[in-house]
Design a protein around this motif. Structure first.
Motif, PDB file in Angstrom:
ATOM      1  N   LYS A  70       0.861  -1.187   0.000  1.00  0.00           N
ATOM      2  CA  LYS A  70       0.000   0.000   0.000  1.00  0.00           C
ATOM      3  C   LYS A  70       0.895   1.233   0.000  1.00  0.00           C
ATOM      4  CE  LYS A  70      -0.386   0.302   5.013  1.00  0.00           C
ATOM      5  NZ  LYS A  70      -1.292   0.421   6.138  1.00  0.00           N
ATOM      6  N   GLY A  71       0.278   2.359  -0.312  1.00  0.00           N
ATOM      7  CA  GLY A  71       1.043   3.596  -0.316  1.00  0.00           C
ATOM      8  C   GLY A  71       0.213   4.781  -0.757  1.00  0.00           C
ATOM      9  N   THR A  72       0.919   5.865  -1.045  1.00  0.00           N
ATOM     10  CA  THR A  72       0.292   7.096  -1.510  1.00  0.00           C
ATOM     11  C   THR A  72       1.044   7.590  -2.738  1.00  0.00           C
ATOM     12  OG1 THR A  72       1.703   8.485  -0.120  1.00  0.00           O
ATOM     13  CG2 THR A  72      -0.403   7.758   0.833  1.00  0.00           C
ATOM     14  N   ALA A  73       0.407   8.483  -3.474  1.00  0.00           N
ATOM     15  CA  ALA A  73       1.044   9.119  -4.628  1.00  0.00           C
ATOM     16  C   ALA A  73       0.522  10.546  -4.732  1.00  0.00           C
ATOM     17  CB  ALA A  73       0.751   8.350  -5.908  1.00  0.00           C
ATOM     18  N   GLU A  74       1.376  11.415  -5.186  1.00  0.00           N
ATOM     19  CA  GLU A  74       1.021  12.832  -5.392  1.00  0.00           C
ATOM     20  C   GLU A  74       1.671  13.264  -6.699  1.00  0.00           C
ATOM     21  OE1 GLU A  74      -0.560  16.571  -4.538  1.00  0.00           O
ATOM     22  OE2 GLU A  74      -0.650  14.943  -3.085  1.00  0.00           O
ATOM     23  N   TRP A  75       0.861  13.758  -7.633  1.00  0.00           N
ATOM     24  CA  TRP A  75       1.371  14.237  -8.919  1.00  0.00           C
ATOM     25  C   TRP A  75       0.891  15.658  -9.163  1.00  0.00           C
ATOM     26  CZ3 TRP A  75       5.025  11.675 -11.424  1.00  0.00           C
ATOM     27  CH2 TRP A  75       5.187  10.325 -11.130  1.00  0.00           C
ATOM     28  N   ARG A  76       1.799  16.508  -9.662  1.00  0.00           N
ATOM     29  CA  ARG A  76       1.441  17.898  -9.972  1.00  0.00           C
ATOM     30  C   ARG A  76       2.282  18.378 -11.160  1.00  0.00           C
ATOM     31  NH1 ARG A  76       5.299  18.136  -6.297  1.00  0.00           N
ATOM     32  NH2 ARG A  76       6.693  19.883  -6.130  1.00  0.00           N
ATOM     33  N   TRP A  77       1.734  19.360 -11.857  1.00  0.00           N
ATOM     34  CA  TRP A  77       2.458  19.955 -12.985  1.00  0.00           C
ATOM     35  C   TRP A  77       3.573  20.859 -12.489  1.00  0.00           C
ATOM     36  CZ3 TRP A  77       2.259  17.974 -17.520  1.00  0.00           C
ATOM     37  CH2 TRP A  77       1.086  17.398 -18.000  1.00  0.00           C
ATOM     38  N   THR A  78       4.651  20.925 -13.267  1.00  0.00           N
ATOM     39  CA  THR A  78       5.752  21.846 -12.996  1.00  0.00           C
ATOM     40  C   THR A  78       6.332  22.296 -14.343  1.00  0.00           C
ATOM     41  OG1 THR A  78       7.810  22.149 -11.743  1.00  0.00           O
ATOM     42  CG2 THR A  78       7.492  20.007 -12.791  1.00  0.00           C
ATOM     43  N   LEU A  79       7.185  23.298 -14.313  1.00  0.00           N
ATOM     44  CA  LEU A  79       7.869  23.798 -15.518  1.00  0.00           C
ATOM     45  C   LEU A  79       6.890  24.129 -16.642  1.00  0.00           C
ATOM     46  CD1 LEU A  79      10.934  21.364 -15.469  1.00  0.00           C
ATOM     47  CD2 LEU A  79      10.806  23.690 -14.563  1.00  0.00           C
ATOM     48  N   ASP A  80       5.994  25.060 -16.356  1.00  0.00           N
ATOM     49  CA  ASP A  80       5.004  25.514 -17.336  1.00  0.00           C
ATOM     50  C   ASP A  80       4.141  24.371 -17.886  1.00  0.00           C
ATOM     51  OD1 ASP A  80       5.929  28.141 -17.088  1.00  0.00           O
ATOM     52  OD2 ASP A  80       7.358  27.915 -18.739  1.00  0.00           O
ATOM     53  N   LYS A  81       3.773  23.444 -17.027  1.00  0.00           N
ATOM     54  CA  LYS A  81       2.951  22.282 -17.387  1.00  0.00           C
ATOM     55  C   LYS A  81       3.589  21.445 -18.502  1.00  0.00           C
ATOM     56  CE  LYS A  81      -1.464  22.059 -17.215  1.00  0.00           C
ATOM     57  NZ  LYS A  81      -2.895  22.189 -17.487  1.00  0.00           N
ATOM     58  N   ARG A  82       4.923  21.360 -18.484  1.00  0.00           N
ATOM     59  CA  ARG A  82       5.634  20.528 -19.457  1.00  0.00           C
ATOM     60  C   ARG A  82       6.182  19.257 -18.819  1.00  0.00           C
ATOM     61  NH1 ARG A  82       6.971  23.834 -24.188  1.00  0.00           N
ATOM     62  NH2 ARG A  82       6.047  25.855 -23.799  1.00  0.00           N
ATOM     63  N   CYS A  83       6.159  19.207 -17.493  1.00  0.00           N
ATOM     64  CA  CYS A  83       6.622  18.029 -16.769  1.00  0.00           C
ATOM     65  C   CYS A  83       5.659  17.735 -15.629  1.00  0.00           C
ATOM     66  CB  CYS A  83       8.012  18.257 -16.171  1.00  0.00           C
ATOM     67  SG  CYS A  83       9.319  18.390 -17.374  1.00  0.00           S
ATOM     68  N   LEU A  84       5.367  16.473 -15.460  1.00  0.00           N
ATOM     69  CA  LEU A  84       4.559  16.025 -14.340  1.00  0.00           C
ATOM     70  C   LEU A  84       5.526  15.533 -13.269  1.00  0.00           C
ATOM     71  CD1 LEU A  84       1.522  15.697 -13.699  1.00  0.00           C
ATOM     72  CD2 LEU A  84       1.744  13.333 -14.431  1.00  0.00           C
ATOM     73  N   HIS A  85       5.484  16.150 -12.098  1.00  0.00           N
ATOM     74  CA  HIS A  85       6.398  15.787 -11.001  1.00  0.00           C
ATOM     75  C   HIS A  85       5.597  15.011  -9.966  1.00  0.00           C
ATOM     76  CE1 HIS A  85       8.543  16.457  -7.166  1.00  0.00           C
ATOM     77  NE2 HIS A  85       9.578  16.210  -7.936  1.00  0.00           N
ATOM     78  N   GLY A  86       6.163  13.910  -9.509  1.00  0.00           N
ATOM     79  CA  GLY A  86       5.416  13.100  -8.564  1.00  0.00           C
ATOM     80  C   GLY A  86       6.259  12.480  -7.485  1.00  0.00           C
ATOM     81  N   SER A  87       5.559  12.025  -6.450  1.00  0.00           N
ATOM     82  CA  SER A  87       6.202  11.269  -5.374  1.00  0.00           C
ATOM     83  C   SER A  87       5.268  10.132  -4.984  1.00  0.00           C
ATOM     84  CB  SER A  87       6.504  12.171  -4.180  1.00  0.00           C
ATOM     85  OG  SER A  87       5.322  12.733  -3.674  1.00  0.00           O
ATOM     86  N   ILE A  88       5.878   9.003  -4.640  1.00  0.00           N
ATOM     87  CA  ILE A  88       5.123   7.802  -4.284  1.00  0.00           C
ATOM     88  C   ILE A  88       5.745   7.199  -3.033  1.00  0.00           C
ATOM     89  CG2 ILE A  88       4.482   5.466  -5.029  1.00  0.00           C
ATOM     90  CD1 ILE A  88       4.687   6.461  -7.920  1.00  0.00           C
ATOM     91  N   THR A  89       4.900   6.745  -2.106  1.00  0.00           N
ATOM     92  CA  THR A  89       5.376   5.965  -0.973  1.00  0.00           C
ATOM     93  C   THR A  89       4.876   4.542  -1.160  1.00  0.00           C
ATOM     94  OG1 THR A  89       3.443   6.350   0.435  1.00  0.00           O
ATOM     95  CG2 THR A  89       5.237   7.967   0.569  1.00  0.00           C
ATOM     96  N   ALA A  90       5.642   3.585  -0.644  1.00  0.00           N
ATOM     97  CA  ALA A  90       5.266   2.176  -0.754  1.00  0.00           C
ATOM     98  C   ALA A  90       5.706   1.454   0.500  1.00  0.00           C
ATOM     99  CB  ALA A  90       5.921   1.547  -1.981  1.00  0.00           C
ATOM    100  N   GLU A  91       4.843   0.538   0.976  1.00  0.00           N
ATOM    101  CA  GLU A  91       5.234  -0.261   2.135  1.00  0.00           C
ATOM    102  C   GLU A  91       4.510  -1.596   2.137  1.00  0.00           C
ATOM    103  OE1 GLU A  91       3.336   0.657   6.175  1.00  0.00           O
ATOM    104  OE2 GLU A  91       3.361   2.618   5.177  1.00  0.00           O
ATOM    105  N   SER A  92       5.244  -2.569   2.662  1.00  0.00           N
ATOM    106  CA  SER A  92       4.704  -3.903   2.887  1.00  0.00           C
ATOM    107  C   SER A  92       5.436  -4.456   4.097  1.00  0.00           C
ATOM    108  CB  SER A  92       4.932  -4.810   1.675  1.00  0.00           C
ATOM    109  OG  SER A  92       4.424  -6.103   1.953  1.00  0.00           O
ATOM    110  N   GLY A  93       4.723  -4.556   5.219  1.00  0.00           N
ATOM    111  CA  GLY A  93       5.378  -4.986   6.456  1.00  0.00           C
ATOM    112  C   GLY A  93       6.470  -4.007   6.852  1.00  0.00           C
TER     113      GLY A  93
END
Length: 192
Positions: A70-93
């Protein structure tokens, strides 16, 4: 020795003649350079923008440890909406990691491209194709897998609706996809 010295003089003379004949770099006129239009292909990434939770099952695992993720993800536009920047967490035990990345469109190769890096120091990079009619992404990649060895994989992400993304990931030890390392299936749900 004399022959070598003469040959070197000829090489120097030939290079000097080439330089004098206009092989030097031209001067750049920045008044003529402007930012190109944003590719409409980038709009396909809009569905990812936002905050998500996700769950997944690892198919080929011994016992229950590592089967449920399980985890979370966050995505947002950056650099004049030319790049999608994201972060993801993941865990199992007790196994946990964080990932950050960028997805974009290559203007001269005319294809989607993406990079992810995790806090274990392992990179993942790939290209992507998008089937607009089927609302499905296919994202082949090469990475350093969680076991620390080279991996070749593919994510397939299906946009079920605005708030749900179904996905699967298969990873192999070789580029011919003959030795499977792992297979995961999961769902992203948009946070309300």
């Amino acid at each position: 020795m004399k022959c070598v010295a003469n040959r070197q003089r000829w090489h120097v003379l030939a290079l000097a003649l080439l330089a004098a004949s206009g092989c030097a770099a031209p001067k750049v006129d920045f008044s003529q350079i402007k930012q190109p239009d944003r590719s409409a292909k980038l709009d396909a990434y809009d569905v990812f923008v936002g905050s998500w939770t996700w769950e997944a099952d690892l198919a080929n695992v011994e016992g229950e440890t590592g089967k449920k993720w399980k985890g979370t993800a966050e995505w947002r536009w950056t650099l004049d909406k030319r790049c999608l920047h994201g972060s993801i967490t993941a865990e199992s035990g007790k196994t946990k990691y964080e990932t950050a990345g960028i997805w974009s469109w290559h203007p001269t190769k005319k294809r989607y491209m993406w990079w992810m890096f995790n806090n274990w120091g392992f990179p993942q990079e790939g290209t992507a194709t998008y089937d607009e009619d089927g609302k499905c992404w296919c994202m082949p990649y090469t990475s350093v897998g969680l076991d620390g060895t080279t991996s070749h994989g593919c994510y397939v992400m299906k946009v079920k609706d605005h708030d749900t993304l179904d996905w699967c990931m298969t990873e192999w030890a070789d580029s011919l996809h003959t030795v499977k390392k792992m297979e995961m299936t999961g769902t992203y749900k948009r946070k309300k």
